[in-house]
Design a protein around this motif. Sequence first.
Motif, mmCIF file in Angstrom:
data_model
loop_
_atom_site.group_PDB
_atom_site.id
_atom_site.type_symbol
_atom_site.label_atom_id
_atom_site.label_comp_id
_atom_site.label_asym_id
_atom_site.label_seq_id
_atom_site.Cartn_x
_atom_site.Cartn_y
_atom_site.Cartn_z
ATOM 1 N N ARG A 262 -25.422 38.351 -68.868
ATOM 2 C CA ARG A 262 -26.278 37.366 -68.219
ATOM 3 C C ARG A 262 -27.123 38.001 -67.119
ATOM 4 O O ARG A 262 -26.799 39.088 -66.633
ATOM 5 C CB ARG A 262 -25.430 36.269 -67.584
ATOM 6 C CG ARG A 262 -24.607 36.766 -66.403
ATOM 7 C CD ARG A 262 -23.947 35.612 -65.689
ATOM 8 N NE ARG A 262 -23.168 36.043 -64.534
ATOM 9 C CZ ARG A 262 -22.485 35.232 -63.758
ATOM 10 N NH1 ARG A 262 -22.465 33.939 -64.029
ATOM 11 N NH2 ARG A 262 -21.809 35.669 -62.718
ATOM 12 N N GLU A 263 -28.186 37.313 -66.753
ATOM 13 C CA GLU A 263 -28.991 37.714 -65.590
ATOM 14 C C GLU A 263 -29.205 36.509 -64.696
ATOM 15 O O GLU A 263 -29.349 35.401 -65.206
ATOM 16 C CB GLU A 263 -30.346 38.261 -66.056
ATOM 17 C CG GLU A 263 -30.217 39.649 -66.654
ATOM 18 C CD GLU A 263 -31.512 40.451 -66.574
ATOM 19 O OE1 GLU A 263 -32.561 39.887 -66.202
ATOM 20 O OE2 GLU A 263 -31.463 41.639 -66.880
ATOM 21 N N PRO A 264 -29.315 36.644 -63.367
ATOM 22 C CA PRO A 264 -29.012 37.901 -62.718
ATOM 23 C C PRO A 264 -27.530 38.214 -62.860
ATOM 24 O O PRO A 264 -26.701 37.306 -62.820
ATOM 25 C CB PRO A 264 -29.408 37.650 -61.259
ATOM 26 C CG PRO A 264 -29.353 36.163 -61.087
ATOM 27 C CD PRO A 264 -29.673 35.583 -62.416
ATOM 28 N N GLY A 265 -27.212 39.500 -63.024
ATOM 29 C CA GLY A 265 -25.823 39.909 -63.183
ATOM 30 C C GLY A 265 -25.659 40.795 -64.395
ATOM 31 O O GLY A 265 -26.588 41.446 -64.841
ATOM 32 N N GLY A 266 -24.433 40.813 -64.924
ATOM 33 C CA GLY A 266 -24.181 41.557 -66.157
ATOM 34 C C GLY A 266 -23.726 42.995 -65.961
ATOM 35 O O GLY A 266 -23.431 43.682 -66.929
ATOM 36 N N SER A 267 -23.698 43.447 -64.712
ATOM 37 C CA SER A 267 -23.118 44.760 -64.365
ATOM 38 C C SER A 267 -22.578 44.558 -62.949
ATOM 39 O O SER A 267 -23.044 43.647 -62.238
ATOM 40 C CB SER A 267 -24.182 45.863 -64.392
ATOM 41 O OG SER A 267 -25.176 45.590 -63.424
ATOM 42 N N GLY B 146 -23.048 46.003 -60.050
ATOM 43 C CA GLY B 146 -24.074 46.002 -59.002
ATOM 44 C C GLY B 146 -24.974 44.778 -59.095
ATOM 45 O O GLY B 146 -25.304 44.142 -58.077
ATOM 46 N N ALA B 147 -25.359 44.421 -60.310
ATOM 47 C CA ALA B 147 -26.243 43.267 -60.492
ATOM 48 C C ALA B 147 -25.532 41.959 -60.137
ATOM 49 O O ALA B 147 -26.152 41.005 -59.653
ATOM 50 C CB ALA B 147 -26.773 43.234 -61.925
ATOM 51 N N GLU B 148 -24.202 41.919 -60.344
ATOM 52 C CA GLU B 148 -23.453 40.710 -59.951
ATOM 53 C C GLU B 148 -23.450 40.563 -58.421
ATOM 54 O O GLU B 148 -23.495 39.453 -57.896
ATOM 55 C CB GLU B 148 -22.020 40.738 -60.493
ATOM 56 C CG GLU B 148 -21.919 40.536 -62.014
ATOM 57 C CD GLU B 148 -22.258 39.117 -62.496
ATOM 58 O OE1 GLU B 148 -22.073 38.144 -61.728
ATOM 59 O OE2 GLU B 148 -22.722 38.984 -63.646
ATOM 60 N N GLU B 149 -23.436 41.700 -57.715
ATOM 61 C CA GLU B 149 -23.507 41.612 -56.240
ATOM 62 C C GLU B 149 -24.864 41.066 -55.810
ATOM 63 O O GLU B 149 -24.965 40.239 -54.895
ATOM 64 C CB GLU B 149 -23.261 42.986 -55.610
ATOM 65 C CG GLU B 149 -21.811 43.417 -55.702
ATOM 66 C CD GLU B 149 -21.533 44.703 -54.930
ATOM 67 O OE1 GLU B 149 -22.111 44.901 -53.852
ATOM 68 O OE2 GLU B 149 -20.734 45.521 -55.433
ATOM 69 N N ILE B 150 -25.915 41.513 -56.487
ATOM 70 C CA ILE B 150 -27.261 41.016 -56.147
ATOM 71 C C ILE B 150 -27.352 39.522 -56.512
ATOM 72 O O ILE B 150 -27.976 38.732 -55.809
ATOM 73 C CB ILE B 150 -28.354 41.845 -56.855
ATOM 74 C CG1 ILE B 150 -28.283 43.307 -56.399
ATOM 75 C CG2 ILE B 150 -29.751 41.260 -56.587
ATOM 76 C CD1 ILE B 150 -29.178 44.266 -57.162
ATOM 77 N N ARG B 151 -26.689 39.136 -57.600
ATOM 78 C CA ARG B 151 -26.687 37.719 -58.003
ATOM 79 C C ARG B 151 -26.213 36.818 -56.853
ATOM 80 O O ARG B 151 -26.794 35.765 -56.604
ATOM 81 C CB ARG B 151 -25.794 37.517 -59.238
ATOM 82 C CG ARG B 151 -25.705 36.065 -59.685
ATOM 83 C CD ARG B 151 -24.674 35.856 -60.784
ATOM 84 N NE ARG B 151 -24.521 34.442 -61.043
ATOM 85 C CZ ARG B 151 -25.195 33.766 -61.972
ATOM 86 N NH1 ARG B 151 -26.048 34.384 -62.747
ATOM 87 N NH2 ARG B 151 -25.020 32.476 -62.122
ATOM 88 N N ASP B 152 -25.152 37.266 -56.174
ATOM 89 C CA ASP B 152 -24.632 36.445 -55.072
ATOM 90 C C ASP B 152 -25.701 36.172 -54.024
ATOM 91 O O ASP B 152 -25.739 35.097 -53.423
ATOM 92 C CB ASP B 152 -23.444 37.152 -54.401
ATOM 93 C CG ASP B 152 -22.166 36.950 -55.194
ATOM 94 O OD1 ASP B 152 -22.125 36.016 -56.019
ATOM 95 O OD2 ASP B 152 -21.227 37.736 -54.989
#
Length: 223
Positions: free
Chosen positions: A51-56, A58-64
């Motif tokens: 999924r986006e945002p997220g899926g890795s 680092g990207a899950e941290e940015i999702r928050d």
Amino acid sequence: MDQRPTTKRSAAAPTGRFITFEGGEGAGKSTQVKRLAERLRAAGAEVVTTREPGGSPGAEEIRDLLVHGEAARWDPVTETLLHFAARRDHLTKTVWPALERQAWVVCDRFADSTRAYQGAGQGGDAVLIEDLYRQVVGAFAPCMTFILDLPVETGLARAAARNEGGERYEGMDRTFHERLRQGFLEIARREPQRCRVIDATAAEDAVAAAVWSALAEHRQAVS
Ligand code: TMP
């Protein structure tokens, strides 16, 4: 030596098995991602759902940073940059490695969400979004995108009932969600080869069947 990040790797990743689902809040994307993955797996394929945002990690941290907090927390440019930062991490860590080993990748949202949310919805600069796309994603794109379309009120009511994670965006006003819907429909008009609009007010089974038959038809057309 040129130390700039390269998008070279994107050119190598095959795109034929990268499928994205798009749509406004409460359209039922995550259910349909699961349904399509189950069906592909039943046909013997390896499938990665993401999924986006997220899926890795680092990207899950940015999702928050993106899905929580005040609606006006980020200006449209900052927000667009955060989505592309998350996207780059997701592509390099999850999507491209999976495609390189011939797996299917079924993704809940991708760059059309930036075009629709930050572009059409928040009035962000479409030229900036496309420039960033070229620099960060390169020539890579989904082979097929399903846009799950439904009236704004229906989608927001469904999302509220599920109490899902994207509450920052759900909290934006109704006109934002209307621009968003029109933004997705405009993308589908511009790219009819890649995008299929699916009526998301239909029952879950009917939506899953429409997705499967559109995918089969698409693969026949490109083979
Ligand atoms: P989700 O609730 O579908 O998981 O997505 C989280 C939120 O992020 C959703 O409200 C849409 C938003 N979003 C953008 O605004 N721009 C983007 O590029 C992406 C991928 C998601």
